[in-house]
Design a protein around this motif. Structure first.
Motif, PDB file in Angstrom:
ATOM      1  N   ALA A 132     -69.538  20.506  54.477  1.00  0.00           N
ATOM      2  CA  ALA A 132     -68.775  20.290  55.695  1.00  0.00           C
ATOM      3  C   ALA A 132     -67.088  19.946  55.227  1.00  0.00           C
ATOM      4  O   ALA A 132     -66.300  20.170  55.938  1.00  0.00           O
ATOM      5  N   VAL A 133     -67.157  18.935  53.968  1.00  0.00           N
ATOM      6  CA  VAL A 133     -65.800  18.595  53.558  1.00  0.00           C
ATOM      7  C   VAL A 133     -64.926  19.893  53.246  1.00  0.00           C
ATOM      8  O   VAL A 133     -63.563  19.576  53.099  1.00  0.00           O
ATOM      9  N   ASN A 134     -65.241  20.982  53.116  1.00  0.00           N
ATOM     10  CA  ASN A 134     -64.640  22.019  52.598  1.00  0.00           C
ATOM     11  C   ASN A 134     -64.334  23.044  54.093  1.00  0.00           C
ATOM     12  O   ASN A 134     -63.700  24.158  53.713  1.00  0.00           O
ATOM     13  N   ALA A 135     -64.700  22.657  55.165  1.00  0.00           N
ATOM     14  CA  ALA A 135     -64.833  23.544  56.280  1.00  0.00           C
ATOM     15  C   ALA A 135     -62.915  23.293  56.676  1.00  0.00           C
ATOM     16  O   ALA A 135     -62.600  24.241  57.710  1.00  0.00           O
ATOM     17  N   ASP A 138     -60.132  18.533  60.666  1.00  0.00           N
ATOM     18  CA  ASP A 138     -59.538  17.261  60.750  1.00  0.00           C
ATOM     19  C   ASP A 138     -60.483  16.070  60.841  1.00  0.00           C
ATOM     20  O   ASP A 138     -60.098  14.993  60.196  1.00  0.00           O
ATOM     21  N   ALA A 139     -61.973  16.028  61.340  1.00  0.00           N
ATOM     22  CA  ALA A 139     -62.665  14.923  61.439  1.00  0.00           C
ATOM     23  C   ALA A 139     -64.039  15.819  61.508  1.00  0.00           C
ATOM     24  O   ALA A 139     -64.264  16.803  62.103  1.00  0.00           O
ATOM     25  N   GLN A 195     -62.611  12.679  53.997  1.00  0.00           N
ATOM     26  CA  GLN A 195     -62.752  13.196  55.147  1.00  0.00           C
ATOM     27  C   GLN A 195     -62.693  12.074  56.374  1.00  0.00           C
ATOM     28  O   GLN A 195     -63.458  10.958  55.857  1.00  0.00           O
ATOM     29  N   ARG A 196     -62.273  12.250  57.408  1.00  0.00           N
ATOM     30  CA  ARG A 196     -62.456  11.459  58.436  1.00  0.00           C
ATOM     31  C   ARG A 196     -63.618  11.379  59.047  1.00  0.00           C
ATOM     32  O   ARG A 196     -64.073  12.626  59.417  1.00  0.00           O
ATOM     33  N   ILE A 197     -64.376  10.439  59.217  1.00  0.00           N
ATOM     34  CA  ILE A 197     -65.779  10.458  59.780  1.00  0.00           C
ATOM     35  C   ILE A 197     -65.953   9.582  61.136  1.00  0.00           C
ATOM     36  O   ILE A 197     -65.588   8.547  61.398  1.00  0.00           O
ATOM     37  N   VAL A 231     -65.360   4.306  58.687  1.00  0.00           N
ATOM     38  CA  VAL A 231     -65.804   5.095  59.564  1.00  0.00           C
ATOM     39  C   VAL A 231     -64.709   4.884  60.728  1.00  0.00           C
ATOM     40  O   VAL A 231     -64.472   3.926  60.964  1.00  0.00           O
ATOM     41  N   GLU A 232     -64.238   6.185  61.284  1.00  0.00           N
ATOM     42  CA  GLU A 232     -63.109   5.884  62.135  1.00  0.00           C
ATOM     43  C   GLU A 232     -63.765   5.626  63.532  1.00  0.00           C
ATOM     44  O   GLU A 232     -63.181   4.966  64.220  1.00  0.00           O
TER      45      GLU A 232
END
Length: 291
Positions: free
Chosen positions: A21-24, A27-28, A61-63, A87-88
């Motif tokens: 998913a980090v490569n998708a 933005d979050a 990555q924003r989580i 964690v956001e």
């Protein structure tokens, strides 16, 4: 909250999906412990997500995490596992109204306290999926921890069932709901979030639906699949032509003011300081997404 165009759901029980998913380009990420995880795998998914959070944050990555709801409250065990530094925020599903959102906020505060985080660090976004929560969207948006509210209208999903409308691709049946969510969020100084387009391979349909949401005032969208992210990001990013148009507007009024006038004709339209304030907002938004 820094602008977010695309929130990508990722099943919390699938380690390979979490890694990819980090490569998708989203933005979050929303690491999902709720509907995308079978009941028998929820405990294992919670442990997996808790373990992966630091790794994903370290990759920039924003989580966010969507937690489960139990019979009477939101899942405290989920919160205690995922409320971690970096964690956001937390997504919650199907609140009945402001009471449920206040309850979730208090539970997050308890989790923050146990994790030695400053109270208020973790933000909260409710998915408005019950008729009462939709009716009380402004009251929900005003709750301090709430960063945004979601007015999503996936085909045959919770919102449609709650309101008993008949879904169409054009979305006229849900336009009023989405406009209420936008107005409530903006009035409270929060972020309105749209979506969801669940016809995964129909990217043309997604582009039309996303553009419609943006026209209504949504700030971003929920995505169900990585292939949707690029379309959503493109829709919510001011284009080069848009930025050039608005920069020209700024320059035109500046020239007019230098000549002692408070308004000017620009590209066939009358503009003044109110229009230029809008121009500055759009130019600044484009710069945010380039940074």
């Amino acid at each position: 909250m820094k602008p977010i165009r695309s929130f990508l759901f990722v099943p919390g029980n699938k380690e390979t999906m979490l890694d990819k998913a980090v490569n998708a380009g989203a933005d979050a990420l929303i690491l999902d412990l709720e509907d995308s995880v079978p009941p028998a795998e929820k405990v294992a998914a919670r442990a997996l997500v808790a373990r992966k959070i630091p790794e994903l944050i370290a990759k920039g990555q924003r989580i966010w995490v969507r937690i489960n709801r139990t019979a009477h409250i939101y899942d405290l065990d989920d919160l205690l596992a995922v409320v971690q530094p970096g964690v956001e925020g937390i997504y919650i599903s199907k609140p009945w109204g402001p009471e449920d959102v206040h309850m979730a906020s208090c539970m997050i505060a308890e989790a923050e306290s146990r994790a030695n985080l400053e109270i208020g660090t973790i933000k909260l976004i409710p998915l408005l999926e019950t008729a009462r929560s939709m009716q009380l969207c402004f009251e929900i948006a005003q709750i301090p921890r709430v960063a945004g509210i979601v007015g999503a209208t996936a085909k045959n999903a919770d919102v449609g069932r709650a309101l008993k409308y008949v879904w169409t691709a054009e979305g006229r049946e849900s336009e009023y709901l989405k406009s209420r969510v936008v107005m409530a969020a903006r009035a409270a100084g929060k972020v309105p979030i749209g979506g969801i387009w669940q016809q995964i391979k129909d990217l043309e349909g997604l582009a039309r639906a996303s553009q419609f949401d943006r026209q209504l005032g949504m700030a971003g969208e929920l995505a169900l699949h990585p292939m949707q992210v690029e379309t959503i990001n493109r829709t919510y990013t001011p284009t080069v032509d848009e930025v050039a148009y608005y920069q020209g507007m700024v320059d035109a009024l500046a020239q007019a003011q230098a000549n002692g006038r408070a308004s000017v004709m620009y590209d066939g339209e009358h503009i003044d300081i109110a229009h230029v304030k809008t121009a500055h907002d759009i130019i600044a938004l484009a710069a945010e997404y380039q940074s």
